[in-house]
Design a protein around this motif. Sequence first.
Motif, PDB file in Angstrom:
ATOM      1  N   LEU A  92       0.547  -1.045  -0.085  1.00  0.00           N
ATOM      2  CA  LEU A  92       0.221  -0.167   0.311  1.00  0.00           C
ATOM      3  C   LEU A  92       0.863   1.205   0.296  1.00  0.00           C
ATOM      4  CD1 LEU A  92      -2.406  -1.094   2.147  1.00  0.00           C
ATOM      5  CD2 LEU A  92      -2.741  -0.587   0.258  1.00  0.00           C
ATOM      6  N   LEU A  93       2.277   0.889   0.473  1.00  0.00           N
ATOM      7  CA  LEU A  93       2.857   2.681   0.093  1.00  0.00           C
ATOM      8  C   LEU A  93       2.403   3.428   1.174  1.00  0.00           C
ATOM      9  CD1 LEU A  93       4.167   2.178  -3.687  1.00  0.00           C
ATOM     10  CD2 LEU A  93       5.451   0.965  -2.132  1.00  0.00           C
ATOM     11  N   ARG A  94       2.320   2.872   2.309  1.00  0.00           N
ATOM     12  CA  ARG A  94       1.684   4.005   3.194  1.00  0.00           C
ATOM     13  C   ARG A  94       2.489   5.248   3.442  1.00  0.00           C
ATOM     14  NH1 ARG A  94      -1.912  -0.552   6.139  1.00  0.00           N
ATOM     15  NH2 ARG A  94       0.349  -1.800   5.857  1.00  0.00           N
ATOM     16  N   GLU A  95       3.836   4.675   3.250  1.00  0.00           N
ATOM     17  CA  GLU A  95       4.826   6.322   4.440  1.00  0.00           C
ATOM     18  C   GLU A  95       5.656   6.247   3.391  1.00  0.00           C
ATOM     19  OE1 GLU A  95       5.227   6.187   8.725  1.00  0.00           O
ATOM     20  OE2 GLU A  95       5.292   3.698   7.745  1.00  0.00           O
ATOM     21  N   TRP A  96       6.125   7.557   2.710  1.00  0.00           N
ATOM     22  CA  TRP A  96       7.350   8.314   2.452  1.00  0.00           C
ATOM     23  C   TRP A  96       8.224   8.340   2.394  1.00  0.00           C
ATOM     24  CZ3 TRP A  96       7.237   6.611  -3.635  1.00  0.00           C
ATOM     25  CH2 TRP A  96       5.789   5.516  -3.492  1.00  0.00           C
ATOM     26  N   TYR A  97       9.303   9.216   2.480  1.00  0.00           N
ATOM     27  CA  TYR A  97      10.995   9.945   2.799  1.00  0.00           C
ATOM     28  C   TYR A  97      11.525  10.843   2.252  1.00  0.00           C
ATOM     29  CZ  TYR A  97      14.595   7.172   1.416  1.00  0.00           C
ATOM     30  OH  TYR A  97      16.027   6.009   0.900  1.00  0.00           O
ATOM     31  N   LYS A  98      11.575  11.664   2.499  1.00  0.00           N
ATOM     32  CA  LYS A  98      12.869  12.518   1.189  1.00  0.00           C
ATOM     33  C   LYS A  98      14.167  12.318   1.011  1.00  0.00           C
ATOM     34  CE  LYS A  98       8.755  15.122   1.012  1.00  0.00           C
ATOM     35  NZ  LYS A  98       8.010  16.637   1.137  1.00  0.00           N
ATOM     36  N   PRO A  99      14.762  11.666   0.240  1.00  0.00           N
ATOM     37  CA  PRO A  99      15.951  11.865   0.638  1.00  0.00           C
ATOM     38  C   PRO A  99      17.276  12.557   1.019  1.00  0.00           C
ATOM     39  CG  PRO A  99      15.825  10.587  -1.645  1.00  0.00           C
ATOM     40  CD  PRO A  99      14.499  10.721  -0.772  1.00  0.00           C
ATOM     41  N   GLY A 100      18.017  12.766   1.417  1.00  0.00           N
ATOM     42  CA  GLY A 100      19.349  14.059   1.633  1.00  0.00           C
ATOM     43  C   GLY A 100      19.693  14.533   0.330  1.00  0.00           C
ATOM     44  N   TYR A 101      20.057  13.604  -0.969  1.00  0.00           N
ATOM     45  CA  TYR A 101      20.467  13.912  -1.739  1.00  0.00           C
ATOM     46  C   TYR A 101      19.607  15.013  -2.221  1.00  0.00           C
ATOM     47  CZ  TYR A 101      18.314   9.570  -3.639  1.00  0.00           C
ATOM     48  OH  TYR A 101      17.620   8.705  -3.840  1.00  0.00           O
ATOM     49  N   ASN A 102      18.254  15.195  -2.281  1.00  0.00           N
ATOM     50  CA  ASN A 102      17.371  16.553  -3.219  1.00  0.00           C
ATOM     51  C   ASN A 102      18.130  17.989  -2.533  1.00  0.00           C
ATOM     52  OD1 ASN A 102      15.079  15.516  -3.697  1.00  0.00           O
ATOM     53  ND2 ASN A 102      14.367  14.268  -1.229  1.00  0.00           N
ATOM     54  N   PRO A 103      17.790  18.787  -3.008  1.00  0.00           N
ATOM     55  CA  PRO A 103      17.271  18.411  -4.992  1.00  0.00           C
ATOM     56  C   PRO A 103      17.654  17.550  -5.848  1.00  0.00           C
ATOM     57  CG  PRO A 103      18.187  20.551  -5.192  1.00  0.00           C
ATOM     58  CD  PRO A 103      18.199  20.342  -3.408  1.00  0.00           C
TER      59      PRO A 103
END
Length: 580
Positions: free
Chosen positions: A160-171
């Motif tokens: 269900l892909l209920r949780e997401w994170y944004k990695p530190g190499y953004n943008p």
Amino acid sequence: MGNPKWVLALWAVLLLLQLACASHHTRLSLETEAAPPSVPASIVSPLLRTGYHFQPPMNWINGPLYYKGWYHLFYQYNPKGAVWGNIIWAHSVSRDLINWIALEPAISPSIPTDQYGVWSGSTTILHDGTPAILYTGIDRPSINYQIQNIALPKNASDPLLREWYKPGYNPIAVPVAGINATQFRDPTTAWFAGRHWRMLVGGLRPGTLRGEAILYRSRDFKHWVRAKHPLHSALTGMWECPDFFPVGEAGVEKGLDTSEYGAAAGVEKHVLKNSLDLTRMDYYTVGTYDNVKERYVPDNPTGDVYQRLQYDYGNFYASKTFFDPVKRRRILLGWANESDSVAHDKAKGWAGIQAIPRKIWLDPSGKQLVQWPVEELEKLRGKPVTVGDKVVKPGQHFEVTGLQSYQSDVEVSFEVSSLDKAEPFDPAYSNDAQKLCGIKGADAKGGVGPFGLWVLASADLAEKTAVFFRVFRGGDGKPVVLMCSDPTKSSLTPGLYKPTFAGFVDTDISSGKISLRSLIDRSVVESFGARGKTCILSRVYPSMALGKDAHLHVFNNGETDIKVSKLTAWEMKKPLMNGA
């Protein structure tokens, strides 16, 4: 996609992922805006809220991926009101593209490069099977300064892909010299070829009206480098929500994964689609892609600006396709905005729907795409009502009875007795079917047509929406077929936006035969001419033709007899729709 003028279409990322496992429903906690007074009662009637088109429980959307047995729809959503603003990525899942369960939001502003907005984007399945979201973030409070970011699932084993994170190499991509920082958004699904991933970002060349598909490449999906030139560009204005994908052999309905390339993989052509900020319409071309030169060339050299192909010639914007690996098909989803006022939307408490998911493939001619509602929709059909071999004389009409047509699916096959009375076609309208339909609407009598359906009609026909064909005779003597959706008499409510929509139908009508399918759903009429060669979606808001008071007619306002070879209409059941 950004925040344009009077109506904004922020595309909801369609993530069709193969998911399996439990179903789970969470109703979002919503802080709603107050509804203004003095709004007509018919506008806030629950009978105008669509029955089987995708909507969240309430408030503003604009509107995929298949993962471990589930289809995922991530969409731009305002949790605080039925207008644009406070945008997050909401998230719903489905087993069949028809019944939807709302989950918790997927991503919201949370890092410096998206702290002032999480705008639209796309999803990609990486080599190890992990899905990734590429999206546009806003990082400044006083200007829509646009930056591209990535988000990944915290637990890729969760179907269900209920949780997401944004990695530190953004943008992963920022506007540098030569890029208009406020016109730089909506990264596409990425594709892989020759040891590199590639993605496109929509843009507008600074100081010009040249829209462009800005190309980026990456070896590791973390570090992206801008190519020396865009994949393609044209003097059309800003390109929002670009989409780029391969299509197979002409006339073959099988879809292809976005990374497929070359004849050995069954690739016949590529399609490049853009949503034009200036017109609020989606346009596409069919052409050839060279992944060495990194160039896309449309087959029709003038196709970007003249006699442009559209997925839909009506209220349909910010669309996105995805590849369904289970049924080997490419699916199209698009957003339909409201055509009433902001005050009406606040009073209703909701705004925006998704069109019914459509399967798309290359037409046998190789010149355009064909679209048809996904087969799963037919599971909602109830008992059919059928009419056959009925001739409609000039100026006549008849009602189709025996069903509640306000929420229905209607398929009809027409036969024109003769084309001899077809009106001469004025080539001045070759590039403007909509203007031609506005002049020669449903009530303008013609030679061959207008003939078609009156839907969502009141008992006295004071309200009705017409979906019809009209046949002209071209300068070369060949028929020119016009398809129109005419809502000018759809409602007696004042102050509504009721434009006619139209497109030409590239079909051989020399035999006199042509078909029409209309999905009627309370405040939307979604129609498919000639088995999906031309599609038109209209939003309408009847004040009398609501619920059981809506009627369905076949009409003929031409001078030539029209036969209904077969008409079948089904009442449509209401699916599970996000708890609403």
